[in-house]
Scaffold this motif. Sequence first.
Motif, PDB file in Angstrom:
ATOM      1  N   ARG A   1       0.846  -1.202   0.000  1.00 55.91           N
ATOM      2  CA  ARG A   1       0.000   0.000   0.000  1.00 55.91           C
ATOM      3  C   ARG A   1       0.878   1.249   0.000  1.00 55.91           C
ATOM      4  NH1 ARG A   1      -5.122  -1.406  -0.802  1.00 55.91           N
ATOM      5  NH2 ARG A   1      -5.870  -3.022   0.577  1.00 55.91           N
ATOM      6  N   THR A   2       0.472   2.218  -0.808  1.00 56.30           N
ATOM      7  CA  THR A   2       1.174   3.497  -0.816  1.00 56.30           C
ATOM      8  C   THR A   2       0.248   4.641  -0.404  1.00 56.30           C
ATOM      9  OG1 THR A   2       0.699   3.729  -3.172  1.00 56.30           O
ATOM     10  CG2 THR A   2       2.856   2.815  -2.558  1.00 56.30           C
ATOM     11  N   ASN A   3      -1.046   4.505  -0.728  1.00 57.48           N
ATOM     12  CA  ASN A   3      -1.984   5.553  -0.333  1.00 57.48           C
ATOM     13  C   ASN A   3      -3.066   4.958   0.560  1.00 57.48           C
ATOM     14  OD1 ASN A   3      -3.139   4.017  -2.317  1.00 57.48           O
ATOM     15  ND2 ASN A   3      -4.179   5.718  -3.311  1.00 57.48           N
ATOM     16  N   TYR A   4      -3.453   5.734   1.544  1.00 58.00           N
ATOM     17  CA  TYR A   4      -4.453   5.295   2.508  1.00 58.00           C
ATOM     18  C   TYR A   4      -5.596   6.295   2.542  1.00 58.00           C
ATOM     19  CZ  TYR A   4      -1.004   2.021   4.353  1.00 58.00           C
ATOM     20  OH  TYR A   4      -0.114   0.997   4.496  1.00 58.00           O
ATOM     21  N   ASP A   5      -6.808   5.820   2.372  1.00 54.91           N
ATOM     22  CA  ASP A   5      -7.972   6.677   2.562  1.00 54.91           C
ATOM     23  C   ASP A   5      -8.548   6.410   3.955  1.00 54.91           C
ATOM     24  OD1 ASP A   5      -8.991   4.182   2.111  1.00 54.91           O
ATOM     25  OD2 ASP A   5     -10.529   4.813   0.687  1.00 54.91           O
ATOM     26  N   PHE A   6      -9.563   7.163   4.317  1.00 54.46           N
ATOM     27  CA  PHE A   6     -10.118   7.066   5.669  1.00 54.46           C
ATOM     28  C   PHE A   6     -10.609   5.662   6.004  1.00 54.46           C
ATOM     29  CE2 PHE A   6     -13.767   7.284   8.565  1.00 54.46           C
ATOM     30  CZ  PHE A   6     -13.111   7.776   9.691  1.00 54.46           C
ATOM     31  N   SER A   7     -11.313   5.018   5.077  1.00 49.42           N
ATOM     32  CA  SER A   7     -11.868   3.694   5.354  1.00 49.42           C
ATOM     33  C   SER A   7     -10.752   2.664   5.560  1.00 49.42           C
ATOM     34  CB  SER A   7     -12.810   3.244   4.239  1.00 49.42           C
ATOM     35  OG  SER A   7     -12.115   3.164   3.013  1.00 49.42           O
ATOM     36  N   LEU A   8      -9.672   2.771   4.827  1.00 51.71           N
ATOM     37  CA  LEU A   8      -8.553   1.843   4.993  1.00 51.71           C
ATOM     38  C   LEU A   8      -7.833   2.085   6.324  1.00 51.71           C
ATOM     39  CD1 LEU A   8      -7.125  -0.481   3.619  1.00 51.71           C
ATOM     40  CD2 LEU A   8      -5.563   1.154   2.590  1.00 51.71           C
ATOM     41  N   ILE A   9      -7.715   3.339   6.709  1.00 50.65           N
ATOM     42  CA  ILE A   9      -7.110   3.649   8.008  1.00 50.65           C
ATOM     43  C   ILE A   9      -7.980   3.095   9.139  1.00 50.65           C
ATOM     44  CG2 ILE A   9      -6.535   5.537   9.598  1.00 50.65           C
ATOM     45  CD1 ILE A   9      -5.692   7.159   7.105  1.00 50.65           C
ATOM     46  N   LEU A  10      -9.293   3.288   9.033  1.00 53.11           N
ATOM     47  CA  LEU A  10     -10.209   2.757  10.036  1.00 53.11           C
ATOM     48  C   LEU A  10     -10.139   1.226  10.087  1.00 53.11           C
ATOM     49  CD1 LEU A  10     -12.371   3.465  12.123  1.00 53.11           C
ATOM     50  CD2 LEU A  10     -14.070   3.280  10.302  1.00 53.11           C
TER      51      LEU A  10
END
Length: 174
Positions: A45-54
């Motif tokens: 993973r290189t980019n994280y959106d809010f749902s992935l962080i959660l």
Amino acid sequence: MEIKEYKLSEKELKKIKKKYWKSILVNAIMFLVFTILFYLSNKNRTNYDFSLILFNILFGIAVLLLFLNLIGTILSSKDLRKDSKERKKIKTAIIIKEKNELVKTGSSRSNISTTTYRLLFENNDFLTVYDVRKNDFNKVKVGDTITLVCAKYSKLVIKIEWNSISIKNKGYLA
């Protein structure tokens, strides 16, 4: 509630040791599976959106709880060693306070549902909840007295009886 102490037989000692080691094995496998899944889901993973962080936070909490459970199980070996050394078991009567039938339904794709039959006991130092098979669940009633035999220090269940009939735990490892 009368509590009696008896000598732990070799067979019973082997039974509680087997339960202890199986619980460590299951905890370790679950911890490893969740840790590997967590690693693989974040490997490239290189980019994280809010749902992935959660998702990662919740997954991380699950891994942490599994780790703490594994450590707690390993550290409880002190009680098992004390049981092995002193070879004492407890026999006592406990009263069923409540009976719960818990139904878990499957996902929207599958119609599979599982039912857990749970006995809750009045306040005691040994056992508060016990999951049983359906036929045992239907036999006993709220207010019935159950005879519990467990190791004195580790409190691992050796036997549970109702009217001299053994009650099996639905999910026990041994």
